[in-house]
Every structure is written in C-alpha cells, then in structure tokens.
Design an enzyme around this catalytic site. Structure first.
Site, PDB file in Angstrom:
ATOM      1  N   HIS A  12       0.868  -1.189   0.000  1.00 11.30           N
ATOM      2  CA  HIS A  12       0.000   0.000   0.000  1.00 11.30           C
ATOM      3  C   HIS A  12       0.896   1.228   0.000  1.00 11.30           C
ATOM      4  CE1 HIS A  12      -3.534   2.319   2.110  1.00 11.30           C
ATOM      5  NE2 HIS A  12      -3.098   2.931   1.020  1.00 11.30           N
ATOM      6  N   GLU A  45      -1.952  -1.375  -3.627  1.00  7.57           N
ATOM      7  CA  GLU A  45      -3.080  -0.716  -2.969  1.00  7.57           C
ATOM      8  C   GLU A  45      -2.823   0.781  -2.959  1.00  7.57           C
ATOM      9  OE1 GLU A  45      -4.399  -4.198   0.194  1.00  7.57           O
ATOM     10  OE2 GLU A  45      -3.284  -2.449   0.920  1.00  7.57           O
ATOM     11  N   HIS A  54      -8.238  -8.064   5.432  1.00  4.66           N
ATOM     12  CA  HIS A  54      -8.221  -7.110   6.547  1.00  4.66           C
ATOM     13  C   HIS A  54      -8.506  -7.843   7.856  1.00  4.66           C
ATOM     14  CE1 HIS A  54      -7.733  -3.030   7.993  1.00  4.66           C
ATOM     15  NE2 HIS A  54      -8.659  -3.295   8.894  1.00  4.66           N
TER      16      HIS A  54
END
Length: 239
Positions: free
Chosen positions: A43, A70, A191
């Site tokens: 990310h 991400e 997640h």
C-alpha cells in the site's frame, strides 16, 4: 481454495521507524515468494508512512508472482500506477489519521470519480480491484464502474468477539461473495485475517485470493518470513 497475497507493508513500517535501510521490503518479498506466497501486496499511502515509491519501483522488477498495488483514488497515485504498471491495483479508502485502513471504499457515494479512475487504469491494461464492504449496493456500484475484482473487507468478521457475531459476519461475506460472482466480478478478501480465523473465509465458494499482512509479519518476527508464509498457506487449507 483461495490463494495468498502477502502484504509486506509492515516490513517497511519497521524500517521507517528508524529511517534506515533495513529491513528491506524487496528482500522480504523474495522470501515470501520462496515460502509460497502467490502474490505480493503493498500500500503506497499518500503520507508514505511505510512503503516508499522506490520500493514499488524495485518490486515491479523483482516480484515473480504478481504485484498488487493498494492506493487511494488520487491523481498522484493514478499517475504512479500508470508509470509502474503493477499486475493489478486495489483502490482503498485512506485517512491520514488512521492506523490502518478503516472500512471499505464508498463506491456509491463517489461513483463518477471511481469510474474515471477504473477506466484510466484498465485502459492501460491494469486490472482494478475495489476494497469494499460486502454491502449489496457497493457490489452493484462496483459492477457499474466495470471493475474486474472486488476485495471484501473482512474487518468486522475478524473483530467479532463471540461466535454468534462471527457467524453473522461470515454469512454477510458469503452473501456478498455470491452476489459479486453472479454479477461477473472476481472476489478477493482481506483485513484483520489471522492464522486462527482465515479458513472459513478461504473456504467461501469462489473466493480467489486473501491479502494478509500484519499477522504474517508478526509471526515472521519469531520464526522467519518463509515459515510464517508456509504456515499461513496451511491455515488457508484448513490444516
């Protein structure tokens, strides 16, 4: 059975804590792949709190499985993605004050902007995944913007404090997965997943890939990255 994308952000978190050069996320990605990772996820946040631009550039050349970037749906990040050309992009919500990504992206509330970003990336042959809650309206909106994938947010399932709540959240994910597949979307999830809660999500019909980071890196601090990844692959298989 679902495959495993290993998120190596927190290798960079350790490095950035001292603003030094180690540990190296690129080396971590190599070890994760040796341990059986099916993909590498990073990310690149707007505040660059962990992964840096140079990391993504190097990973694009070194990752042998696939690289999932991400990012927020900003002009800056779209430009970076178009330049680096990861194997696919996952659009995520982002707040500077958050510790980690909180909740799914609101496609319904910004459908024009998300549609524009999806179009730009996919016209450049970069498939797009949308990180969303398993809400029917968000899944429908993901179809409208013509994303290839969604990634179901598993945070509420992972944070459930009793078995009844956990089963309710799992049923919610299962319904979302089924709806998305029927609509022509490919489905990933992630997640908060751990070695102890991953299998029920991995076993959902049609689930393609699980993106998992914190629990693997935490385990890797004790047993090494390769073993930590192998153990997660076993957990995904229910072993």
């Amino acid at each position: 059975m679902a495959t495993l994308g290993v998120n190596i952000d927190h290798i960079a978190t350790i490095r950035q804590a001292r603003r030094t050069v180690e540990p190296d996320p690129v080396a971590a990605a190599v070890l994760a792949e040796l341990g059986g990772a099916d993909g590498i996820t990073v990310h690149l946040r707007e505040d660059r709190r962990h992964i840096q631009d140079r990391d993504v550039q190097l990973l694009r050349h070194t990752v042998r499985t696939h690289l999932n970037l991400e990012m927020a749906a900003t002009d800056e990040m779209v430009g970076i993605a178009l330049d680096i050309k990861p194997d696919y992009v996952t659009l995520v919500p982002e707040k500077r004050e958050e510790v980690t990504t909180e909740g799914g992206l609101d496609i319904v509330g910004q459908i024009a902007r998300i549609g524009e970003v999806v179009s730009k990336l996919q016209n450049a042959a970069i498939p797009v995944s949308l990180f969303i809650d398993a809400e029917p309206s968000q899944i429908e909106a993901s179809v409208k913007v013509q994303a290839k994938f969604i990634e179901l947010h598993t945070g509420r399932y992972a944070e459930a404090t009793d078995e009844t709540s956990r089963q309710q959240e799992l049923a919610f994910l299962a319904a979302g997965c089924e709806q998305a597949i029927k609509a022509g979307l490919r489905v990933n999830a992630g997640h908060g997943l751990t070695y102890w809660n991953v299998y029920p999500v991995a076993a959902l019909p049609g689930m393609e890939e699980l993106n998992i980071g914190h629990t693997i890196i935490s385990r890797a601090a004790l047993v090494g990255i390769e073993r930590a990844v192998r153990e997660m692959k076993q957990a995904i298989r229910g072993e």
